[in-house]
Write a protein that holds these residues in place. Structure first.
Motif, mmCIF file in Angstrom:
data_model
loop_
_atom_site.group_PDB
_atom_site.id
_atom_site.type_symbol
_atom_site.label_atom_id
_atom_site.label_comp_id
_atom_site.label_asym_id
_atom_site.label_seq_id
_atom_site.Cartn_x
_atom_site.Cartn_y
_atom_site.Cartn_z
ATOM 1 N N ILE A 147 10.710 -71.608 62.266
ATOM 2 C CA ILE A 147 11.810 -72.435 61.785
ATOM 3 C C ILE A 147 12.220 -72.048 60.369
ATOM 4 N N TYR A 148 11.923 -70.792 59.988
ATOM 5 C CA TYR A 148 12.352 -70.296 58.684
ATOM 6 C C TYR A 148 12.774 -68.838 58.817
ATOM 7 N N TYR A 169 14.489 -67.591 64.307
ATOM 8 C CA TYR A 169 15.268 -66.544 63.642
ATOM 9 C C TYR A 169 15.064 -65.180 64.280
ATOM 10 N N GLY A 225 13.761 -71.140 53.147
ATOM 11 C CA GLY A 225 12.756 -71.903 53.868
ATOM 12 C C GLY A 225 11.410 -71.919 53.171
ATOM 13 N N LEU A 244 17.975 -70.331 64.811
ATOM 14 C CA LEU A 244 18.210 -70.492 63.378
ATOM 15 C C LEU A 244 19.245 -69.475 62.926
ATOM 16 N N GLU A 252 16.010 -74.904 56.953
ATOM 17 C CA GLU A 252 14.780 -74.198 57.327
ATOM 18 C C GLU A 252 13.627 -74.620 56.422
#
Length: 548
Positions: free
Chosen positions: A39-40, A73, A45, A154, A30
């Protein structure tokens, strides 16, 4: 030499030129690059994103390798299994990502075998004031629907999808870098999610030198760096050998290495299981923990591996919301922004002079988010004689974390009932909300069990903005002189200790000793800038891992 002086001198060295020719490849599951870029999930991340920004600022040759998650997520993969069809897939180009193409203008596509078919992998490039970050993507028409969904979620709870993600990240990432024409000096694994790349490095070395795979694995360790971020079991993936064999059997055939040899590197003896963390430890020549205390605990957990501590740091320009003025004045302005946001989201109007406590991070049981409000009456009793104490909570539990989701429900119920007008829970914790909270709260609360929080950088971000710390001595906090920047909470009987410290020390100083409080605000800010920046962290990576 500190900070910029080190990097200015380093850029004139022969070693720096070598890195220009052979950059460091940094792998992570991430990256926190933009607040609304899904994307975290949390600290891992954010740390990776901060490092990419710092590498760009310091002109250090580095590239990131991650996955592009179309949903991210915010939802669990069970949503798809249960028939949900309204999931919003995030278009990479909406975030300024560009498809990665070769000299012929066609997309670079690599593949890896699994379950009788080849999974095709493309990539998107992100580079906005960061080192280049390449995000791998399987959502391609050439792939089966199941394989297209590999990169949707994720930290999916689907073990099969999870191990495939780690194949894509590690093996696919290595193959992508090679197709890109990049020859890295080091492969830096930020957690064990990408450790499968060690197979590819060893396979290539074995072919080059005409040696067997086991011998090659030993030779290539010097090229691999591993940063461990947690000792908590949930953060260290383990896969049953049966699942491992099913997913990697075609890969085993392709590279001509028996499955038993692949499993051996990460095998947990007697458990019929494969540990990604154990594999990363065995495959790496250099290993670091992310704080001094974490290093001590990690050395006890894995005594056979040389683990050095490199305490995490933060990207100062990202988290410094006080940079345009004197810290006390800027903090007052930031607090006003935070309280206006609270009113907008909850309808609660708090006074600028109230003592505001902030708690924001991933919601998980070991962090003890209920410590402050475990006894609602005790918390309420802190507000008296015209002195009001408020608390703001925010954070995301994993969709499949039953305990974490229950904790959020408890906080929300208290905010609507017994502690109405005293606490709030703010939804949608992300970079933007975190910036508001760390810069506008008066006190930043951190109450994990000692030994569980490997580092925990939210307190660094808070102290940078003049927010004083109230924390157990875990993670990086064990390296802090609390007399200068906050208060230490004994970890045992944490709720009672917390209420007592607030009542007898924090509240009197905030309301009655403003000069002392403001002096500590300035001290906290300077302490973070000098000791806990991502610049210092990157320098330590260079000196202890990439040059040593």
């Amino acid at each position: 030499m500190e900070g910029g002086d080190f990097f200015t001198s380093f850029r004139d060295s022969d070693e720096y030129q070598s890195f220009c020719d052979h950059p460091v490849a940094y792998f992570c599951a991430e990256f926190a690059l933009e607040s609304d870029f899904p994307i975290y999930a949390g600290g891992l991340g954010v740390l990776a994103g901060d490092l990419m920004k710092e590498a760009f600022d310091r002109k250090f040759p580095m590239l990131g390798i991650g996955l592009y998650y179309y949903v991210g997520y915010r939802y669990g993969s069970d949503d798809v299994k249960n028939g949900a069809t309204e999931l919003a897939l995030k278009n990479p180009e909406d975030h300024g990502l560009e498809p990665v193409c070769g000299p012929d203008g066609k997309r670079i596509i690599v593949s890896l075998p699994s379950e009788g078919r080849n999974i095709k992998i493309a990539a998107w490039k992100y580079q906005k004031d960061t080192a280049p970050v390449y995000l791998l993507d399987t959502n391609l028409e050439e792939n089966d629907l199941e394989d297209r969904k590999i990169s949707w979620f994720l930290y999916t709870n689907d073990k099969k999808a999870r191990i495939k993600q780690q194949m894509i990240l590690g093996i696919g990432g290595y193959r992508f870098i090679k197709a890109l024409g990049v020859l890295p000096s080091f492969y830096h694994l930020n957690e064990g999610n990408s450790a499968f790349l060690a197979y590819e490095i060893a396979r290539e070395k074995a072919e080059e030198q005409g040696i067997n795979f086991i011998q090659a694995q030993e030779l290539v360790k010097s090229k691999v760096v591993f940063t461990n971020h947690t000792l908590v079991p949930a953060g260290n993936d383990v896969f049953e050998n049966e699942l491992f064999s099913m997913i990697l059997s075609n890969y085993s055939d392709e590279i001509g290495v028996p499955l038993s040899d692949l499993i051996a590197q990460g095998e947990i003896l007697g458990a019929n299981a494969f540990s990604m963390t154990r594999f990363a430890l065995r495959s790496s020549g250099k290993i670091n923990a992310v704080s001094k205390l974490h290093g001590e605990y990690a050395a006890k957990t894995w005594p056979n591996y040389p683990i050095v501590p490199i305490t995490n740091g933060i990207h100062i320009p990202t988290w410094d919301l006080s940079k345009d003025g004197e810290v006390v004045k800027k903090h007052d302005e930031n607090k006003k922004i935070l309280l206006n946001f609270v009113e907008e989201k909850t309808g609660q109007k708090w006074d600028q002079g109230d003592l505001v406590i902030g708690w924001g991070r991933r919601v998980v049981k070991y962090k003890r988010p209920l410590a402050l409000i475990d006894d609602p009456d005790a918390f309420t009793s802190l507000s008296k004689n015209g002195k009001s104490v408020r608390a703001i909570f925010s954070g995301r539990p994993h969709p499949n974390d039953v305990e974490g989701n229950e904790i959020v429900k408890i906080i929300k119920k208290l905010a609507d009932d017994k502690l109405k007008d005293r606490i709030v829970f703010l939804e949608g914790y992300d970079i933007e909300l975190a910036q508001k909270m760390v810069s506008g709260s008066d006190v930043w609360l951190n109450t994990p069990y000692v030994g569980f929080e490997a580092c925990g950088t939210s307190g660094m971000k808070a102290a940078l903005n003049g927010t004083l710390l109230l924390s157990t001595d875990d993670g990086w906090m064990a390296e802090v002189d609390f007399d200068r920047i906050g208060w230490s909470i004994p970890s045992n009987r944490v709720s009672n200790n917390l209420i007592n410290i607030l009542s007898n020390q924090v509240i009197p100083q905030f309301f009655d000793q403003k000069d002392v409080w403001q002096q500590r605000m300035a001290q906290a800010r300077e302490f973070i800038k000098s000791e806990f920046s991502a610049s210092r962290m990157l320098r330590e990576y260079i000196e202890k891992h990439y040059l040593d």
